[in-house]
Write a protein that holds these residues in place. Structure first.
Motif, PDB file in Angstrom:
ATOM      1  N   TYR A  44      -1.851  -3.102  -2.747  1.00  0.00           N
ATOM      2  CA  TYR A  44      -1.822  -2.326  -3.997  1.00  0.00           C
ATOM      3  C   TYR A  44      -3.222  -1.843  -4.365  1.00  0.00           C
ATOM      4  O   TYR A  44      -3.440  -0.650  -4.644  1.00  0.00           O
ATOM      5  CB  TYR A  44      -1.219  -3.216  -5.088  1.00  0.00           C
ATOM      6  CG  TYR A  44      -1.587  -2.899  -6.511  1.00  0.00           C
ATOM      7  CD1 TYR A  44      -0.961  -1.886  -7.220  1.00  0.00           C
ATOM      8  CD2 TYR A  44      -2.560  -3.670  -7.169  1.00  0.00           C
ATOM      9  CE1 TYR A  44      -1.293  -1.624  -8.543  1.00  0.00           C
ATOM     10  CE2 TYR A  44      -2.895  -3.423  -8.490  1.00  0.00           C
ATOM     11  CZ  TYR A  44      -2.267  -2.402  -9.172  1.00  0.00           C
ATOM     12  OH  TYR A  44      -2.587  -2.146 -10.486  1.00  0.00           O
ATOM     13  N   PHE A  55       0.844  -4.160 -11.469  1.00  0.00           N
ATOM     14  CA  PHE A  55       1.288  -5.017 -10.357  1.00  0.00           C
ATOM     15  C   PHE A  55       1.781  -6.339 -10.922  1.00  0.00           C
ATOM     16  O   PHE A  55       1.050  -7.030 -11.649  1.00  0.00           O
ATOM     17  CB  PHE A  55       0.144  -5.271  -9.379  1.00  0.00           C
ATOM     18  CG  PHE A  55       0.493  -6.183  -8.238  1.00  0.00           C
ATOM     19  CD1 PHE A  55       1.067  -5.685  -7.070  1.00  0.00           C
ATOM     20  CD2 PHE A  55       0.257  -7.550  -8.330  1.00  0.00           C
ATOM     21  CE1 PHE A  55       1.393  -6.530  -6.025  1.00  0.00           C
ATOM     22  CE2 PHE A  55       0.576  -8.411  -7.283  1.00  0.00           C
ATOM     23  CZ  PHE A  55       1.145  -7.898  -6.127  1.00  0.00           C
ATOM     24  N   VAL A 115       4.721  -2.016  -9.758  1.00  0.00           N
ATOM     25  CA  VAL A 115       5.040  -2.563  -8.443  1.00  0.00           C
ATOM     26  C   VAL A 115       5.414  -4.027  -8.663  1.00  0.00           C
ATOM     27  O   VAL A 115       4.558  -4.846  -9.026  1.00  0.00           O
ATOM     28  CB  VAL A 115       3.842  -2.471  -7.474  1.00  0.00           C
ATOM     29  CG1 VAL A 115       4.191  -3.127  -6.129  1.00  0.00           C
ATOM     30  CG2 VAL A 115       3.423  -1.027  -7.270  1.00  0.00           C
ATOM     31  N   ARG A 172       0.839  -1.200   0.000  1.00  0.00           N
ATOM     32  CA  ARG A 172       0.000   0.000   0.000  1.00  0.00           C
ATOM     33  C   ARG A 172       0.878   1.256   0.000  1.00  0.00           C
ATOM     34  O   ARG A 172       0.624   2.210  -0.744  1.00  0.00           O
ATOM     35  CB  ARG A 172      -0.922   0.006   1.217  1.00  0.00           C
ATOM     36  CG  ARG A 172      -1.805   1.231   1.326  1.00  0.00           C
ATOM     37  CD  ARG A 172      -2.581   1.254   2.636  1.00  0.00           C
ATOM     38  NE  ARG A 172      -3.221   2.549   2.823  1.00  0.00           N
ATOM     39  CZ  ARG A 172      -2.603   3.629   3.283  1.00  0.00           C
ATOM     40  NH1 ARG A 172      -1.309   3.572   3.618  1.00  0.00           N
ATOM     41  NH2 ARG A 172      -3.242   4.771   3.412  1.00  0.00           N
ATOM     42  N   THR A 200       2.527   1.792  -3.451  1.00  0.00           N
ATOM     43  CA  THR A 200       1.580   2.273  -4.453  1.00  0.00           C
ATOM     44  C   THR A 200       1.214   3.741  -4.213  1.00  0.00           C
ATOM     45  O   THR A 200       1.154   4.544  -5.161  1.00  0.00           O
ATOM     46  CB  THR A 200       0.319   1.396  -4.451  1.00  0.00           C
ATOM     47  OG1 THR A 200       0.699   0.019  -4.546  1.00  0.00           O
ATOM     48  CG2 THR A 200      -0.585   1.744  -5.619  1.00  0.00           C
ATOM     49  N   CYS A 201       1.000   4.100  -2.963  1.00  0.00           N
ATOM     50  CA  CYS A 201       0.698   5.500  -2.631  1.00  0.00           C
ATOM     51  C   CYS A 201       1.845   6.420  -3.020  1.00  0.00           C
ATOM     52  O   CYS A 201       1.632   7.541  -3.525  1.00  0.00           O
ATOM     53  CB  CYS A 201       0.385   5.641  -1.144  1.00  0.00           C
ATOM     54  SG  CYS A 201      -1.239   5.021  -0.663  1.00  0.00           S
ATOM     55  N   LYS A 222      -0.938  -7.813  -3.244  1.00  0.00           N
ATOM     56  CA  LYS A 222      -1.912  -7.313  -4.219  1.00  0.00           C
ATOM     57  C   LYS A 222      -3.040  -6.564  -3.512  1.00  0.00           C
ATOM     58  O   LYS A 222      -3.512  -5.527  -4.017  1.00  0.00           O
ATOM     59  CB  LYS A 222      -2.465  -8.473  -5.049  1.00  0.00           C
ATOM     60  CG  LYS A 222      -3.395  -8.004  -6.166  1.00  0.00           C
ATOM     61  CD  LYS A 222      -3.730  -9.122  -7.133  1.00  0.00           C
ATOM     62  CE  LYS A 222      -4.617 -10.156  -6.490  1.00  0.00           C
ATOM     63  NZ  LYS A 222      -5.092 -11.156  -7.489  1.00  0.00           N
ATOM     64  N   LEU A 246      -5.053   2.069  -4.507  1.00  0.00           N
ATOM     65  CA  LEU A 246      -5.750   2.607  -5.677  1.00  0.00           C
ATOM     66  C   LEU A 246      -7.146   3.095  -5.293  1.00  0.00           C
ATOM     67  O   LEU A 246      -7.580   4.177  -5.701  1.00  0.00           O
ATOM     68  CB  LEU A 246      -5.850   1.545  -6.774  1.00  0.00           C
ATOM     69  CG  LEU A 246      -4.538   1.059  -7.410  1.00  0.00           C
ATOM     70  CD1 LEU A 246      -4.838   0.049  -8.510  1.00  0.00           C
ATOM     71  CD2 LEU A 246      -3.714   2.218  -7.968  1.00  0.00           C
ATOM     72  N   ILE A 277      -0.762   2.261 -12.763  1.00  0.00           N
ATOM     73  CA  ILE A 277       0.229   1.471 -12.014  1.00  0.00           C
ATOM     74  C   ILE A 277      -0.053  -0.019 -12.186  1.00  0.00           C
ATOM     75  O   ILE A 277      -1.154  -0.486 -11.876  1.00  0.00           O
ATOM     76  CB  ILE A 277       0.211   1.844 -10.523  1.00  0.00           C
ATOM     77  CG1 ILE A 277       0.435   3.352 -10.358  1.00  0.00           C
ATOM     78  CG2 ILE A 277       1.265   1.043  -9.768  1.00  0.00           C
ATOM     79  CD1 ILE A 277       0.240   3.839  -8.937  1.00  0.00           C
TER      80      ILE A 277
END
Length: 332
Positions: A201, A184, A245, A168, A171-172, A198, A205, A182
């Protein structure tokens, strides 16, 4: 040269094996003259006691087993090295086995270790493993067991990193750098580690209002070739990703190679963040931003859980070791 045995020493001196055994162990019941003959011959012939025979006699081998998916992979090698160091501090040796990320091999490794009378087993699950009955069987036979790095939703103690939270955060950070599309890259969905990363991630989002696009999520068997081909597919998209990612070291390396093969620039054309060792990041060009996993802490905590079980602790514990994001040159 074949090592001489107690029986052979006994035959050479014309005495009973039990007499030789008592002399070598410093027990009473052997004359001083005979004891000296036995000790002198043993030294001359290079006699050494068989540690396995001794340990089986006293029902303790002072050994533990370790099962890893790939002992040559740096991440696992570093953790195994740390576990060995912890075990050595309290007089234990390690028997290391490699499952090659295959379910049947994993079962065979565990059977081998049980048959060798190890006193506990530390396991990183193979990515093929979906049936955990062989792991649960270890608890039924009172074999101490701890999972590390990859765990499962079963009643077995484990040590993992904060997979959801770290993915997390990654991704942020990419979103904060301007990324909108983005991708994965993960292992098989059956791996809890992949599912958790996942989830982190996707959570990021949703929080940031970025549309979730299924075509940007590639979960496959963990290998360099799958990472390379999946990254190539992503780069072939009309609306290709502007960040990746990569949830495993092999996927990080393969994605970087695929991007390089397309003549694209990291991070100007696409940003990359991976899960990998710091020294690997440093030798790549550009240096890759990565999630730093505390391999020493993972090893120390895994061995402690195992050692506590060997001392009689029956509590199941799930330990989470905090990983942190290290920014380098592959992100905007």
């Amino acid at each position: 040269m074949k090592r001489i045995s107690q029986r052979e020493i006994a035959n050479l001196l014309g005495v009973n094996v039990s007499t030789v055994s008592r002399a070598l162990r410093g027990l009473e019941g052997v004359s001083q003259e005979l004891r000296q003959k036995i000790l002198s011959l043993a030294k001359e012939q290079g006699y050494r006691p068989n540690p396995f025979a001794v340990s089986l006699r006293y029902d303790t081998t002072r050994t533990i087993g370790i099962v890893v998916p790939d002992v040559s992979f740096n991440h696992y090698a570093q953790i195994v090295k740390r576990i060995e160091a912890e075990a050595r501090k309290v007089g234990y040796m390690c028997i290391i086995t490699d499952s090659d990320d295959k379910y049947e091999n994993e079962k065979n490794c565990i059977d081998l270790l049980v048959n060798m009378h190890v006193e506990g087993i530390i396991i990183c699950l193979a990515q093929e493993t979906t049936d955990f009955s062989h792991i649960q069987h270890l608890r039924r036979i009172h074999m101490p067991v701890v999972l590390f790095d990859r765990d499962a939703d079963i009643d077995i103690s484990s040590v993992v990193i904060n997979d959801v939270e770290s993915a997390r955060e990654v991704t942020c950070r990419l979103i904060d750098g301007g990324a909108k599309r983005i991708a994965f890259l993960g292992g098989p969905n059956r791996l809890k580690q992949t599912a958790d990363r996942k989830h982190g991630y996707l959570e990021a989002l949703r929080e940031r209002g970025i549309p979730i696009r299924k075509e940007l999520v590639k979960c496959d068997f963990l290998s360099f070739s799958s990472g390379f081909s999946n990254t190539t597919e992503l780069l072939d998209m009309h609306d290709r990703p502007d960040a990746i990612v990569a949830s495993h070291g092999l996927l990080t390396l393969s994605s970087m190679k695929a991007i390089e093969a397309r003549g694209m620039n990291v991070p100007n054309d696409i940003s990359v963040v991976g899960y990998m060792s710091d020294w690997i990041s440093e030798v790549l060009t550009p240096r890759v931003s990565f999630v730093k996993q505390n391999q020493k802490e993972i090893a120390v905590k895994a061995f402690k859980l195992l050692h506590d079980q060997m001392d009689g602790d029956t509590c199941v514990q799930h330990v989470i070791v905090k990983a942190r994001l290290e920014l380098r040159d592959s992100t905007r």
